[in-house]
Scaffold this motif. Structure first.
Motif, short mmCIF file in Angstrom:
data_model
loop_
_atom_site.label_atom_id
_atom_site.label_comp_id
_atom_site.label_asym_id
_atom_site.label_seq_id
_atom_site.Cartn_x
_atom_site.Cartn_y
_atom_site.Cartn_z
N ASN A 17 0.83 -1.19 0.00
CA ASN A 17 0.00 0.00 0.00
C ASN A 17 0.88 1.25 0.00
O ASN A 17 1.69 1.45 0.90
N ILE A 18 0.69 2.07 -1.03
CA ILE A 18 1.43 3.33 -1.15
C ILE A 18 0.42 4.44 -1.39
O ILE A 18 -0.33 4.40 -2.39
N LEU A 19 0.35 5.38 -0.49
CA LEU A 19 -0.59 6.51 -0.57
C LEU A 19 -2.03 6.02 -0.74
O LEU A 19 -2.81 6.60 -1.50
N GLY A 20 -2.36 4.94 -0.06
CA GLY A 20 -3.72 4.43 -0.10
C GLY A 20 -4.05 3.59 -1.32
O GLY A 20 -5.20 3.23 -1.54
N ILE A 21 -3.03 3.25 -2.11
CA ILE A 21 -3.24 2.46 -3.33
C ILE A 21 -2.56 1.10 -3.16
O ILE A 21 -1.38 1.02 -2.81
N SER A 22 -3.31 0.03 -3.41
CA SER A 22 -2.76 -1.32 -3.27
C SER A 22 -2.09 -1.76 -4.58
O SER A 22 -2.76 -2.19 -5.52
N PHE A 23 -0.79 -1.66 -4.61
CA PHE A 23 -0.03 -2.03 -5.80
C PHE A 23 0.34 -3.52 -5.78
O PHE A 23 0.77 -4.05 -4.76
N SER A 24 0.18 -4.15 -6.93
CA SER A 24 0.58 -5.55 -7.08
C SER A 24 2.10 -5.66 -7.03
O SER A 24 2.82 -4.81 -7.55
N LYS A 25 2.58 -6.74 -6.41
CA LYS A 25 4.02 -7.02 -6.38
C LYS A 25 4.39 -8.11 -7.38
O LYS A 25 5.52 -8.61 -7.37
N LEU A 26 3.46 -8.47 -8.25
CA LEU A 26 3.74 -9.47 -9.27
C LEU A 26 4.70 -8.90 -10.32
O LEU A 26 4.63 -7.72 -10.66
N THR A 27 5.57 -9.74 -10.83
CA THR A 27 6.44 -9.33 -11.93
C THR A 27 5.60 -9.22 -13.21
O THR A 27 4.43 -9.61 -13.23
N LEU A 28 6.22 -8.73 -14.26
CA LEU A 28 5.52 -8.63 -15.54
C LEU A 28 5.02 -9.99 -15.99
O LEU A 28 3.84 -10.14 -16.36
N MET A 29 5.90 -11.00 -15.94
CA MET A 29 5.49 -12.32 -16.43
C MET A 29 4.49 -12.99 -15.50
O MET A 29 3.60 -13.72 -15.95
N ASP A 30 4.58 -12.72 -14.20
CA ASP A 30 3.58 -13.23 -13.27
C ASP A 30 2.21 -12.61 -13.58
O ASP A 30 1.18 -13.28 -13.48
#
Length: 249
Positions: free
Chosen positions: A6-19
């Motif tokens: 979570n960055i500034l209230g936004i849930s960012f995926s930690k998946l790689t491009l290929m994932d």
């Protein structure tokens, strides 16, 4: 394993491009009858989300938010919950076309200028012969034409709907018609069609390796100066968020 940060209230995926590509592959195979809405968010858009209540609501209801920018990756490292790499709409589109060529997927391209949109369809047909261009329409339309565009997308039933209306319009448009979009996956790609078709030059690899794509864009497109002021705002707010969190521990 926590696949989000979570960055500034936004849930960012930690998946790689290929994932991320593999996840989309599975979503298309599952075919649950509901479009899988992906938002690609860079630092500028992150600030837009903070300041635009409609866009904030859309981001909270999105199925996946990918980190489209080095600034997002750096912020995740500051939070000690690192994202392995950025996942841009441009790279995601190209990888999906490659896999789509193996799978026989269909794509609908909506947005950009007519000449670019048409050239994109021709590019796909030439370079990915097993990909079906289910339909296409440029990004200039009135209300009546918009109704026809939606009906065309409904009738063509693409596996993937690509929307090149720019941010935040692309995601607001997708959200407005989410219940009518039959595509299994949909996401906005900003100006990616312009780059793929050659209207805009690609960023040289040396700039990418130095993680200075933003500077290259600033140099070749001086009009981005005002937009990129938001990079400073993002950096400040992300830093304050980390300091505040640490002070609470």
């Amino acid at each position: 394993m926590n696949n989000y940060v979570n960055i500034l209230g936004i849930s960012f995926s930690k998946l790689t491009l290929m994932d991320t590509v593999n996840l989309i592959d599975n979503k298309i195979k599952e075919c649950k009858g509901k479009t899988f809405h992906i938002i690609t968010v860079n630092p500028e858009i992150a600030i837009d989300i903070q300041e635009d209540s409609e866009l904030k609501k859309i981001s909270l209801e999105a199925d996946l938010i990918t980190p489209d920018g080095v600034g997002i990756v750096l912020a995740s490292k500051l939070k000690r919950n690192p994202i392995p790499e950025r996942v841009t709409g441009f790279d995601l589109l190209l990888e999906l076309l490659k896999l789509g060529n193996q799978r026989g997927w269909s794509f609908y391209f909506f947005g950009s200028e007519e000449s670019v949109n048409k050239k994109m369809a021709e590019y796909v047909t030439e370079n990915y012969p097993n990909v079906k261009v289910a339909g296409r329409h440029n990004g200039f339309f009135n209300k009546q034409e918009e109704t026809q565009i939606i009906e065309d997308i409904e009738n063509s039933k693409p596996d993937i709907l690509i929307v090149a209306l720019g941010s935040p319009l692309a995601d607001k448009w997708i959200y407005t018609y989410k219940d009518r979009i039959p595509a299994k996956v949909t996401f906005g790609v900003g100006g990616s069609l312009d780059v793929i078709t050659g209207k805009v030059k690609r960023t040289p690899e040396i700039w990418k390796k130095m993680k200075l794509e933003w500077l290259h864009r600033r140099i070749i497109t001086p009009s981005r100066k005002e937009r990129q002021k938001r990079l400073k705002i993002f950096a400040y707010r992300a830093f304050v968020e980390v300091v505040y969190k640490n002070s609470k521990q």
